[in-house]
Design a protein around this motif. Structure first.
Motif, PDB file in Angstrom:
ATOM      1  N   MET A 173      15.207 -42.966 -21.470  1.00  0.00           N
ATOM      2  CA  MET A 173      16.041 -44.153 -21.314  1.00  0.00           C
ATOM      3  C   MET A 173      15.582 -45.221 -22.302  1.00  0.00           C
ATOM      4  N   THR A 174      16.380 -45.432 -23.331  1.00  0.00           N
ATOM      5  CA  THR A 174      16.090 -46.491 -24.281  1.00  0.00           C
ATOM      6  C   THR A 174      16.683 -47.798 -23.777  1.00  0.00           C
ATOM      7  N   ARG A 175      16.216 -48.893 -24.396  1.00  0.00           N
ATOM      8  CA  ARG A 175      16.685 -50.222 -24.024  1.00  0.00           C
ATOM      9  C   ARG A 175      16.545 -50.446 -22.521  1.00  0.00           C
ATOM     10  N   THR A 176      15.424 -49.990 -22.006  1.00  0.00           N
ATOM     11  CA  THR A 176      15.115 -50.075 -20.575  1.00  0.00           C
ATOM     12  C   THR A 176      13.657 -50.509 -20.434  1.00  0.00           C
ATOM     13  N   LYS A 177      13.434 -51.652 -19.829  1.00  0.00           N
ATOM     14  CA  LYS A 177      12.107 -52.258 -19.771  1.00  0.00           C
ATOM     15  C   LYS A 177      11.485 -52.091 -18.388  1.00  0.00           C
ATOM     16  N   LEU A 178      10.191 -51.724 -18.367  1.00  0.00           N
ATOM     17  CA  LEU A 178       9.439 -51.756 -17.110  1.00  0.00           C
ATOM     18  C   LEU A 178       9.122 -53.202 -16.781  1.00  0.00           C
ATOM     19  N   VAL A 179       9.514 -53.636 -15.594  1.00  0.00           N
ATOM     20  CA  VAL A 179       9.277 -55.010 -15.166  1.00  0.00           C
ATOM     21  C   VAL A 179       8.068 -55.088 -14.246  1.00  0.00           C
ATOM     22  N   THR A 180       8.035 -54.215 -13.260  1.00  0.00           N
ATOM     23  CA  THR A 180       6.895 -54.177 -12.346  1.00  0.00           C
ATOM     24  C   THR A 180       6.626 -52.735 -11.941  1.00  0.00           C
ATOM     25  N   ALA A 181       5.368 -52.471 -11.601  1.00  0.00           N
ATOM     26  CA  ALA A 181       4.981 -51.179 -11.037  1.00  0.00           C
ATOM     27  C   ALA A 181       3.765 -51.416 -10.149  1.00  0.00           C
ATOM     28  N   ALA A 182       3.794 -50.825  -8.972  1.00  0.00           N
ATOM     29  CA  ALA A 182       2.678 -50.981  -8.041  1.00  0.00           C
ATOM     30  C   ALA A 182       2.487 -49.690  -7.260  1.00  0.00           C
ATOM     31  N   ARG A 183       1.248 -49.448  -6.875  1.00  0.00           N
ATOM     32  CA  ARG A 183       0.948 -48.276  -6.067  1.00  0.00           C
ATOM     33  C   ARG A 183       1.336 -48.527  -4.609  1.00  0.00           C
ATOM     34  N   ALA A 184       1.915 -47.490  -3.994  1.00  0.00           N
ATOM     35  CA  ALA A 184       2.260 -47.571  -2.576  1.00  0.00           C
ATOM     36  C   ALA A 184       2.401 -46.152  -2.042  1.00  0.00           C
ATOM     37  N   ASN A 185       1.656 -45.854  -0.996  1.00  0.00           N
ATOM     38  CA  ASN A 185       1.751 -44.549  -0.332  1.00  0.00           C
ATOM     39  C   ASN A 185       1.561 -43.383  -1.295  1.00  0.00           C
ATOM     40  N   GLY A 186       0.575 -43.525  -2.186  1.00  0.00           N
ATOM     41  CA  GLY A 186       0.243 -42.430  -3.080  1.00  0.00           C
ATOM     42  C   GLY A 186       1.153 -42.273  -4.276  1.00  0.00           C
ATOM     43  N   LEU A 187       2.076 -43.208  -4.468  1.00  0.00           N
ATOM     44  CA  LEU A 187       3.015 -43.145  -5.591  1.00  0.00           C
ATOM     45  C   LEU A 187       3.038 -44.479  -6.329  1.00  0.00           C
ATOM     46  N   TRP A 188       3.596 -44.448  -7.519  1.00  0.00           N
ATOM     47  CA  TRP A 188       3.950 -45.665  -8.235  1.00  0.00           C
ATOM     48  C   TRP A 188       5.406 -45.999  -7.908  1.00  0.00           C
ATOM     49  N   ARG A 189       5.640 -47.229  -7.526  1.00  0.00           N
ATOM     50  CA  ARG A 189       7.018 -47.725  -7.334  1.00  0.00           C
ATOM     51  C   ARG A 189       7.283 -48.731  -8.448  1.00  0.00           C
ATOM     52  N   ALA A 190       8.267 -48.421  -9.277  1.00  0.00           N
ATOM     53  CA  ALA A 190       8.516 -49.216 -10.482  1.00  0.00           C
ATOM     54  C   ALA A 190       9.934 -49.770 -10.486  1.00  0.00           C
ATOM     55  N   GLN A 191      10.059 -50.935 -11.105  1.00  0.00           N
ATOM     56  CA  GLN A 191      11.363 -51.548 -11.327  1.00  0.00           C
ATOM     57  C   GLN A 191      11.630 -51.579 -12.826  1.00  0.00           C
ATOM     58  N   LEU A 192      12.775 -51.037 -13.214  1.00  0.00           N
ATOM     59  CA  LEU A 192      13.197 -51.015 -14.605  1.00  0.00           C
ATOM     60  C   LEU A 192      14.452 -51.861 -14.753  1.00  0.00           C
ATOM     61  N   VAL A 193      14.583 -52.516 -15.900  1.00  0.00           N
ATOM     62  CA  VAL A 193      15.785 -53.306 -16.179  1.00  0.00           C
ATOM     63  C   VAL A 193      16.360 -52.853 -17.508  1.00  0.00           C
TER      64      VAL A 193
END
Length: 521
Positions: A173-193
């Motif tokens: 996915m081009t032109r897609t920025k990672l905004v936040t990522a945090a660990r939760a329940n053994g996984l990374w939960r990330a927000q992309l814009v």
């Protein structure tokens, strides 16, 4: 974007390291998502000197392990993509006041023997009064040395790695920025814009931070590495941003060798045959503290590069002769040597991988430093670390695998290009050769069912037809005229400066009309 199950790996960064990691991971059976905030190779990875090389000058800083690793990679890469990478002979004129001949001979001996060579000839001394490479040089230069390295179309190398990753199951996915990522329940939960403002939530078992100049900023501002969200752990490594600028002039010499020039300040300047009609000159090494996305060459750098060339060539050049220029920020691994503290050219080109997986938490691997020549090895080491951390080790595979279009018999590009021209006799020879160079065995996919130039569609420039533009859009993530003219191809150089804006507007209008067509992500 619906996500039924977490990705095994979220790769952040669409430069050469990120694309290489995504490719390696997909080939090991991992489910992969690569996100890039701009276009592939939009920054550092399209602004290099475009060399596959061990780094002869790094021997002077005793970087023997790095040089050996890079030399080992040269021929691996040349075999993987002989259409976009090829051997190149370099001429080093001897300047007795800078380095004695015995020192250069010793360095070249090491360069020849630190790693096995099969494709590349060794070094030798030359009489520049008789060698063709001596003709453009000032009369006082009488002797020199010739050695081998390789050339690469850097931006295309990135695209081909991303393409191979996608064909092995990765999502890019081009032109897609990672905004936040945090660990939760053994996984990374990330927000992309995405660039249109759409927000996407994804989960991943691991993250590879290959953001290049932004690697530290991502760790500081976007990636929360603690389960409690209460603090950031300091990284063991950092990057030092060093700007490298290049100029392009009309062709300064008629032979096919490149030059490596020594400067009194201990910097090295290359003059390289470029895009048939031009000479590429660079690079500078200047500490950089600004926004990596807004880097640009300065008038002082342009003059410095012209002055460097004028120490050697009979025919002087000035800033008025600069046809095009570009600059990039190299995220070099910060080291603490006294030499690198006072000289940006001495900063190591090696890399470090930092794996953060405390108490079995979701792994985070961050990439600090590196160079194009060692990207494949870097990716291989990164995936060894990531798969071990995930408990799913898988064997390395990329050393003998061609990149898309690189499956050319015996890596014999000249024979392949001749066969392509024979098959499509209606193509002008220069265009057939360019298709062979850019796309290798995938050139047939660009040409499609066309049986004449008219079948290729509208000509945006004398060498760019709609069929190629459509291929670049549908297959290689191109979305703008700049993506096409200056990254996927270098056709912008072959457009007269006073018509470049008009050509760019016409191509951008074409992309705008095509936005409703199906897209590969």
């Amino acid at each position: 974007m619906a996500q039924d199950s977490p990705f095994d790996l979220l790769v952040v960064g669409g430069g050469i390291n990120g694309a290489g990691i995504a490719r390696d991971a997909a080939g090991r059976g991992l489910s992969v998502l690569l996100c890039e905030q701009d276009d592939l190779a939009a920054h550092t990875s399209s602004a290099s000197t475009k060399l596959i090389h061990g780094g002869l000058r790094y021997l002077e800083y005793r970087e023997f392990a790095l040089v050996r690793k890079a030399l080992q990679e040269r021929e691996t890469l040349l075999r993987a993509a002989p259409h976009i990478m090829w051997p190149l002979r370099f001429v080093m004129p001897h300047m007795p006041d800078l380095r004695p001949a015995w020192l250069i001979r010793a360095g070249l001996f090491l360069y020849d023997h630190l790693a096995r060579r099969e494709l590349l000839p060794g070094s030798r001394g030359v009489d520049l009064r008789r060698h063709p490479a001596g003709a453009p040089l000032i009369a006082s230069i009488r002797r020199g040395f010739v050695y081998s390295d390789g050339w690469v179309d850097d931006a295309r190398l990135v695209v081909l790695n991303a393409l191979d990753a996608r064909e092995r199951g990765a999502r890019v996915m081009t032109r897609t920025k990672l905004v936040t990522a945090a660990r939760a329940n053994g996984l990374w939960r990330a927000q992309l814009v995405r660039s249109d403002g759409t927000t996407l939530g994804v989960q991943a078992r691991a993250i590879a931070n290959a953001a290049g100049p932004w690697v530290g900023r991502l760790l500081q501002d976007a990636i929360d590495r603690t389960a409690q969200h209460d603090a950031h752990h300091a990284s063991n490594y950092a990057v030092r941003l060093v700007k490298g600028s290049h100029i392009v002039t009309r062709r300064l010499f008629g032979h096919d060798h490149a030059y490596i020039f020594q400067n009194p300040d201990k910097r090295i300047i290359f003059a390289i045959p470029y895009e048939r009609d031009f000479t590429l000159i660079g690079t500078t090494d200047i500490e950089y503290h600004g926004d990596p996305a807004r880097v640009a060459i300065t008038a002082e750098e342009t003059q410095y590069l012209c002055d460097s060339i004028n120490r050697y060539f009979r025919q002087p050049i000035s800033p008025r002769d600069v046809y095009w220029s570009y600059a990039g920020v190299r995220p070099l691994l910060e080291d603490e040597s006294a030499e690198s503290a006072k000289n940006a050219s001495a900063v190591t080109r090696d890399y470090r991988l930092e794996l953060d997986a405390p108490d079995g938490a979701a792994p985070l691997l961050s990439v600090f430093g590196g160079k194009i020549t060692t990207f494949r090895k870097l990716a291989e080491e990164a995936l060894d670390d990531i798969t071990r951390a995930l408990g799913t080790p898988a064997p390395a595979w990329t050393a003998g695998a061609p990149l898309p279009g690189g499956d050319i018999a015996d890596a014999d590009f000249d024979r392949f290009a001749a066969q392509l021209a024979q098959r499509y006799t209606w193509l002008p020879s220069a265009l057939a050769h360019r298709y062979a160079r850019a796309y290798g065995t995938r050139a047939e996919r660009v040409i499609g069912e066309a049986g004449s130039l008219a079948d290729l569609g509208h000509a945006f420039t004398p060498d760019l037809y709609e069929a190629e533009l459509r291929y670049l859009r549908e297959v290689e993530w191109a979305r703008t005229a700049y993506d096409v003219l200056w990254r996927r191809t270098k056709l912008g150089l072959h457009v007269e400066p006073d018509t470049r804006d008009a050509v760019s507007r016409e191509i951008d209008a074409w992309f705008a009309r095509e936005t409703s067509a199906p897209q590969h992500l």
